[in-house]
Design an enzyme around this catalytic site. Structure first.
Site, PDB file in Angstrom:
ATOM      1  N   LYS A  44       8.368  31.648 -27.300  1.00 47.06           N
ATOM      2  CA  LYS A  44       9.254  32.117 -28.375  1.00 47.06           C
ATOM      3  C   LYS A  44      10.653  32.494 -27.889  1.00 47.06           C
ATOM      4  O   LYS A  44      11.617  32.455 -28.669  1.00 47.06           O
ATOM      5  CB  LYS A  44       8.635  33.314 -29.088  1.00 47.06           C
ATOM      6  CG  LYS A  44       7.354  33.016 -29.846  1.00 47.06           C
ATOM      7  CD  LYS A  44       7.632  32.389 -31.187  1.00 47.06           C
ATOM      8  CE  LYS A  44       6.387  32.348 -32.055  1.00 47.06           C
ATOM      9  NZ  LYS A  44       6.654  31.791 -33.392  1.00 47.06           N
ATOM     10  N   SER A  70       4.389  38.839 -35.888  1.00 40.72           N
ATOM     11  CA  SER A  70       3.131  39.479 -35.507  1.00 40.72           C
ATOM     12  C   SER A  70       3.168  39.891 -34.039  1.00 40.72           C
ATOM     13  O   SER A  70       2.231  40.490 -33.529  1.00 40.72           O
ATOM     14  CB  SER A  70       1.950  38.526 -35.747  1.00 40.72           C
ATOM     15  OG  SER A  70       2.139  37.329 -35.014  1.00 40.72           O
TER      16      SER A  70
END
Length: 268
Positions: A44, A70
């Site tokens: 990410k 999340s």
């Protein structure tokens, strides 16, 4: 690509690892790209750094950034924003792993909790953006995030030129669409296969060429806590529909646990 140049020196170029045991079991030559060794512990960071750095280039007066996550994207955006000297807020569902929420705060962001539904995440995120004048950088449905994740394919094809296919997990589709776009651009003959939790229903959507998921968007029960989102994004869907293989690899929790156990025991 522009994204690859933008993240150079700011993220790791992860290695390629192999396993003779996996090759013998599959009858194939298999290469693994361990993005768990990446900064913040996941791929990410690539999309987050690309998005934040491009934002700084084009809008130097930006007050801050906000996202919903999340865990992994939240950590990545927090890290990237800190690197760029920008305030960051991350909206986290109440059922997210506590260790991920603490890590987000550890990288310097403010954490705000919301109900564990896709709609609540988006609404809370937009409310904060409106109140504070922050820019929303979503976890997957954003061109710069997708392009940043696609740098994995650029590295893969530099490291293994003879690559025939790429298997990539899919949740919202930022990683898989970015990889599909970059890989197909660099090597049109390459095939990209999605790996999905068994309840996602991605294969049926790909074969029908349309979104078949029920609305509003749902979260699935799966041990793969980063893959709980059932639907892919509005921007990622057409890329996946047009570029990836129509057959997916669907795995249930039992198979995921067996795979994790195999990696821990045999891929040392």
């Amino acid at each position: 690509t522009a994204a690859a140049k933008r993240i150079v020196g700011r993220v790791h170029r992860t290695p390629i690892v192999t396993s003779r045991t996996v090759n013998n079991l599959t009858g194939l030559e298999v290469f693994f790209k361990p993005e768990n060794l990446q900064k913040t512990g996941a791929f990410k960071i690539r999309g987050a750094v690309n998005a934040v750095m491009r934002l700084k280039e084009e809008a130097s007066s930006t007050k801050g950034v906000v996202t919903h996550s999340s865990g992994n994207h939240g950590q990545a955006l927090s890290f990237a924003a800190s690197m760029a000297g920008l305030p960051c807020v991350v909206v986290v569902p109440e059922n997210a792993p506590a260790v991920k929420a603490r890590a987000i705060e550890g990288y310097g962001a403010e954490v705000i909790f919301c109900k564990p539904t896709p709609t609540a995440r988006v609404e809370t995120c937009e409310k904060i953006a409106s109140e504070r004048g922050f820019v929303v950088i979503p976890p997957y449905d954003h061109p710069d995030v997708m392009a940043g994740q696609g740098t994995i394919a650029c590295e893969l094809l530099e490291q293994i030129e003879e690559l025939d296919a790429i298997l990539v997990p899919v949740s919202g589709g930022g990683l898989s669409s970015g990889i599909a776009l970059a890989a197909k651009h660099l090597k049109p003959s390459i095939r990209v296969f999605l790996v999905e939790p068994s309840d996602k229903g991605m294969e049926k959507c790909l074969q029908a060429g349309e979104r078949l998921w029920p609305n509003p968007p749902q979260m699935m029960k799966t041990i793969a806590d980063g893959l709980r989102l059932q639907q892919v994004g509005q921007l990622t869907w057409p890329v996946l529909r047009d570029l990836v293989e129509k057959r997916t690899v669907a795995v249930d929790d039992e198979e995921i646990v067996a795979g994790m156990k195999f990696v821990f025991e045999r891929m040392k």
